[in-house]
Scaffold this active site. Structure first.
Site, PDB file in Angstrom:
ATOM      1  N   ASN A 419       6.635   9.717 -15.236  1.00  0.00           N
ATOM      2  CA  ASN A 419       6.549   9.464 -13.805  1.00  0.00           C
ATOM      3  C   ASN A 419       6.983  10.704 -13.025  1.00  0.00           C
ATOM      4  O   ASN A 419       8.062  11.252 -13.253  1.00  0.00           O
ATOM      5  CB  ASN A 419       7.469   8.291 -13.442  1.00  0.00           C
ATOM      6  CG  ASN A 419       7.523   8.025 -11.946  1.00  0.00           C
ATOM      7  OD1 ASN A 419       6.639   7.382 -11.398  1.00  0.00           O
ATOM      8  ND2 ASN A 419       8.568   8.497 -11.276  1.00  0.00           N
ATOM      9  N   GLU A 420       6.116  11.188 -12.144  1.00  0.00           N
ATOM     10  CA  GLU A 420       6.456  12.180 -11.116  1.00  0.00           C
ATOM     11  C   GLU A 420       7.183  13.413 -11.632  1.00  0.00           C
ATOM     12  O   GLU A 420       8.276  13.738 -11.166  1.00  0.00           O
ATOM     13  CB  GLU A 420       7.293  11.521 -10.010  1.00  0.00           C
ATOM     14  CG  GLU A 420       6.532  10.523  -9.182  1.00  0.00           C
ATOM     15  CD  GLU A 420       7.259  10.155  -7.893  1.00  0.00           C
ATOM     16  OE1 GLU A 420       8.389  10.640  -7.679  1.00  0.00           O
ATOM     17  OE2 GLU A 420       6.698   9.395  -7.095  1.00  0.00           O
ATOM     18  N   ASN A 473       1.479   7.724  -7.047  1.00  0.00           N
ATOM     19  CA  ASN A 473       2.538   7.230  -6.178  1.00  0.00           C
ATOM     20  C   ASN A 473       2.308   7.821  -4.789  1.00  0.00           C
ATOM     21  O   ASN A 473       2.750   8.929  -4.499  1.00  0.00           O
ATOM     22  CB  ASN A 473       3.907   7.644  -6.712  1.00  0.00           C
ATOM     23  CG  ASN A 473       4.184   7.086  -8.101  1.00  0.00           C
ATOM     24  OD1 ASN A 473       3.504   6.184  -8.572  1.00  0.00           O
ATOM     25  ND2 ASN A 473       5.192   7.617  -8.769  1.00  0.00           N
ATOM     26  N   TYR A 479       6.421   8.472   3.945  1.00  0.00           N
ATOM     27  CA  TYR A 479       6.909   9.844   3.868  1.00  0.00           C
ATOM     28  C   TYR A 479       5.968  10.839   4.540  1.00  0.00           C
ATOM     29  O   TYR A 479       6.373  11.939   4.899  1.00  0.00           O
ATOM     30  CB  TYR A 479       7.117  10.255   2.406  1.00  0.00           C
ATOM     31  CG  TYR A 479       8.234   9.510   1.733  1.00  0.00           C
ATOM     32  CD1 TYR A 479       9.542   9.580   2.223  1.00  0.00           C
ATOM     33  CD2 TYR A 479       7.998   8.722   0.615  1.00  0.00           C
ATOM     34  CE1 TYR A 479      10.573   8.887   1.611  1.00  0.00           C
ATOM     35  CE2 TYR A 479       9.027   8.033  -0.002  1.00  0.00           C
ATOM     36  CZ  TYR A 479      10.314   8.112   0.493  1.00  0.00           C
ATOM     37  OH  TYR A 479      11.336   7.420  -0.118  1.00  0.00           O
ATOM     38  N   TRP A 559       5.935  -0.702  -4.276  1.00  0.00           N
ATOM     39  CA  TRP A 559       7.293  -0.228  -4.552  1.00  0.00           C
ATOM     40  C   TRP A 559       8.197  -0.760  -3.460  1.00  0.00           C
ATOM     41  O   TRP A 559       8.100  -0.316  -2.324  1.00  0.00           O
ATOM     42  CB  TRP A 559       7.355   1.314  -4.578  1.00  0.00           C
ATOM     43  CG  TRP A 559       8.699   1.767  -5.075  1.00  0.00           C
ATOM     44  CD1 TRP A 559       9.811   2.005  -4.324  1.00  0.00           C
ATOM     45  CD2 TRP A 559       9.071   1.963  -6.436  1.00  0.00           C
ATOM     46  NE1 TRP A 559      10.860   2.347  -5.134  1.00  0.00           N
ATOM     47  CE2 TRP A 559      10.434   2.330  -6.439  1.00  0.00           C
ATOM     48  CE3 TRP A 559       8.399   1.857  -7.656  1.00  0.00           C
ATOM     49  CZ2 TRP A 559      11.131   2.594  -7.609  1.00  0.00           C
ATOM     50  CZ3 TRP A 559       9.088   2.131  -8.815  1.00  0.00           C
ATOM     51  CH2 TRP A 559      10.449   2.498  -8.784  1.00  0.00           C
ATOM     52  N   LYS A 580      13.160  -0.480  -0.108  1.00  0.00           N
ATOM     53  CA  LYS A 580      11.719  -0.735  -0.042  1.00  0.00           C
ATOM     54  C   LYS A 580      11.312  -2.072  -0.657  1.00  0.00           C
ATOM     55  O   LYS A 580      10.118  -2.398  -0.728  1.00  0.00           O
ATOM     56  CB  LYS A 580      10.949   0.400  -0.727  1.00  0.00           C
ATOM     57  CG  LYS A 580      11.078   1.758  -0.054  1.00  0.00           C
ATOM     58  CD  LYS A 580      10.184   2.787  -0.730  1.00  0.00           C
ATOM     59  CE  LYS A 580      10.412   4.181  -0.174  1.00  0.00           C
ATOM     60  NZ  LYS A 580      11.739   4.720  -0.548  1.00  0.00           N
TER      61      LYS A 580
END
Length: 686
Positions: A419-420, A473, A479, A559, A580
């Site tokens: 992930n990320e 994502n 953001y 999320w 969130k």
């Protein structure tokens, strides 16, 4: 060999699996201290001043969610006495931990039995001959969650809570058994193929082990029974010799005719596959071990244009990301807690879960099997990797643990390799990710590998190089950018320019504090103190409409399902919390956005007035907004009709509502599936 069916024959009889194994719960009776101490592994060590605790237990349930990112990361010790029943003499004994974060060193009666690194997988130690039946035994466990660049994850946006935070148990089994130390997997692996409504093929691999001092003659019998115990397949091997202190992998193939398929929420049907180990040495016939695994027969596919298909039919996957954390308890959750989480996930109408960002407790995967939710399971390769032999080996081990321990769960379709990763072009990152994708292909070629790309990175980052499917994502509207137009435009552009890629929305979401409110607020600052609940609703209204209109997006995952501890955060006036979630961290409040998805996803009647917690008002002019899966909703204010509205998108708005001074009662009614439903709220002006 009386009583052993001939190989390949099927029986019409019912079947109840023998259960020669013994499992003993060891969750009670522990003593704990949150510091390192010298000599605590010794049986005679004085732990009378330590705290009495029950596992699951974590030492970060409070300080891991208070903000400041200064929660305790260090050593804690656990000790307990246990008298093993004398009847277990002669058995193989295994000490099992379902999860310890993140390094565990274990002693039994001052004998060091082993170490496990990695905070999320189950592990076992053979304690035969060390844990003595009939007498007092002392188990000592040194645990540390200290920062360690050699273990994944190095960093992530959640609190790394320390402790023995899942169940502890003792297993007693015969010397001739299904192997317990195959990455702590079940030792029985059910590979299904050619699954249709006409028939399904199941190849059963059993990992045998003989801990006797002499060679044994062994027969392996596999029985598949339906949920009522009716036998649908039954086969046995011929007798074979198995040397002392040796193992063997036995493969058997059976056919289930006219199977009832595991069909997601519509019909999560499960068979039971039982493997019996028979010791037939010198003409005897003794069942020494039995492992029963649930079997859900299904087929699946993902198409770049039409998305996910289950058993040949399209199934749009819409669901949530799940963390293993909750208020007061932190990571130390019980089976009842897991069940409550799934009750809420089912209530919202989700049909898929991404179990982020690590291997979850077996209870979660079992619940997904039972309730028909499609699962994305993954390991904790989050944010960054360490270019070291230890990190690579440990991460590859976590990948194998995840797959071996969870291979038989029909709910799992996707294996996530990470992930990320911020260094998406890094050689070390991509070398590791490729090795993990290769492990998935080798360990389980039937499921799909996937990876979640960071929203700020190029769309062709890591996963385009390594995995069969890709998640993104994307936080348009939180953001950066807009959830209304930007999300859909991005997806369409990616699908047009890379039409063969099979893409999902692995994360999208916005924060919300249920005590903060505003009428149709603009986008707040993500890192700021003001996160009105109404903005989260607007965000999800816009985002879901964009996602629902694009069938090539094979899955979307909000999320997150629940607020959770992230001690480095300080936003939304809630230090230490990622806000969130669609439900609060204590599971007590379903936020407005929860009901937006329930109105869209669930078949159960939904009628819900939003902004209901905004009870004290200062402006007379307001809006009444209702989420419902009714076709029409009627509203009244203080007994006066506001009229009836129709809607095709589950949102009903009365824009020009004027409150009176003092208390106001708002009531809505709707007819859904022939029954009348009502919801009401009280708002006070002045």
């Amino acid at each position: 060999m009386a009583g052993i069916p001939l190989a390949g024959t099927a029986s019409a009889a019912t079947y109840t699996a023998p259960n020669p194994r013994v499992r003993i719960d060891l969750n009670s009776g522990w003593r704990f201290i949150r510091q390192d101490v010298t000599g605590a592994q010794a049986p005679g060590f004085d732990d009378s001043g330590w705290t009495s605790v029950t596992t699951p237990h974590t030492w970060n349930a409070v300080d891991g969610a208070d903000g400041g990112n200064n929660y305790y990361r260090g050593v804690g010790w656990y000790r307990r006495h246990y008298t093993v029943p004398s009847a277990m003499a002669g058995k193989r004994l295994y000490l099992q931990f379902a999860g310890v974060n993140q390094v565990a060193d274990v002693w039994v009666n001052s004998t060091y039995v082993g170490q496990h690194k990695g905070g999320y997988a189950r592990f076992r130690f053979d304690v035969t001959g060390v844990l003595v039946p009939g007498g007092d035994n002392v188990i000592a466990v040194k645990v540390t969650n200290a920062y360690d660049t050699g273990i994944a994850p190095v960093s992530a946006d959640y609190t790394f809570e320390g402790g023995i935070y899942r169940n502890v148990s003792l297993w007693a089994i015969d010397n001739l058994h299904v192997r317990m130390t195959d990455y702590a997997g079940p030792g029985v692996y059910l590979r299904q193929s050619n699954v249709t409504t006409a028939s399904a093929t199941v190849t059963v691999t059993t990992k045998l082990w003989n801990d006797n001092s002499a060679t044994r003659s062994v027969v392996v019998r596999t029985v598949i029974a339906d949920s009522s115990g009716n036998v649908v397949a039954d086969t046995s091997t011929t007798a074979r010799s198995l040397a002392a202190a040796a193992g063997a992998d036995i493969s058997q193939t059976v056919t289930v005719n006219s199977p009832r398929l595991w069909n997601g929420l519509a019909d999560p049907y499960l068979y039971n596959a039982s493997v019996e180990i028979h010791d037939v040495t010198a003409g005897t016939d003794r069942v020494t071990d039995v492992v029963t695994e649930r079997l859900g027969l299904r087929s699946f596919a993902v198409d770049a244009d039409t998305g996910f298909h289950l058993n040949g039919s399209h199934l749009g996957l819409h669901g949530v990301n799940l963390h293993q954390e909750r208020a007061v308890k932190g990571w130390a959750t019980t089976d009842a807690d897991h069940t409550q989480d799934f009750d809420l996930i089912q209530e919202i109408g989700a049909n898929t879960i991404r179990m982020a960002h690590y291997q979850h407790d077996q209870k979660d995967y079992n619940l997904a099997d039972e309730r028909g939710l499609i699962v994305w399971a993954e390991i904790p390769v989050v944010n960054s990797v360490t270019n070291s032999t230890a990190f690579t080996a440990g991460t590859q081990n976590q990948m194998r643990e995840l797959i071996r321990q969870n291979y038989n769960h029909p709910s799992i379709v996707f294996w996530g390799i990470g992930n990320e990763q911020t260094d998406y072009n890094g050689t070390a990152t991509n070398t590791l990710l490729q090795s993990l994708a290769d492990i998935v292909a080798s360990e389980d070629p039937d499921r799909l590998s996937t990876y979640a790309v960071r929203g700020e990175d190029p769309d062709n980052a890591q996963s385009g190089l390594h995995t069969q499917t890709t998640g993104f994502n994307k936080y348009y509207g939180w953001y950066y950018g807009s959830a209304d137009g930007d999300l859909g435009a991005w997806a369409d552009n990616l699908h047009t320019t890379s039409p063969s890629r099979r893409i999902a929305m692995s994360e999208y979401g916005a924060g919300a504090n249920t005590t903060q409110h505003a009428l149709n607020p603009p986008k707040p600052s993500p890192g700021g103190s003001w996160h009105p609940e109404e903005y989260q609703s607007l965000f999800h209204e816009a985002a879901w409409k964009q996602l629902a209109a694009r069938p090539y997006i094979w899955g979307s995952f909000v999320w997150a399902m629940f607020d959770f501890a992230s001690d480095g955060r300080n936003e939304g006036s809630r230090p230490g919390i990622n806000d969130k979630g669609l439900v609060t961290r204590d599971r007590q409040i379903r936020k407005d956005a929860f009901y937006w998805y329930k109105a869209n996803w669930a078949s159960t009647p939904t009628l819900y007035i939003t902004s209901r917690r905004w009870t004290q008002r200062t402006d007379a002019a307001t809006e009444l907004k209702v989420y419902s899966n009714a076709s029409q909703v009627t509203a009244t204010l203080n007994g006066t009709s506001l009229g009836t509205l129709s809607s095709s998108d589950h949102i009903f708005r009365w824009a020009n509502v004027t409150l009176k001074q003092g208390q106001n009662t708002v009531t809505v009614t709707a007819t859904i599936n022939g029954s009348t439903y009502t919801d009401s709220v009280e708002w006070t002006l002045g």
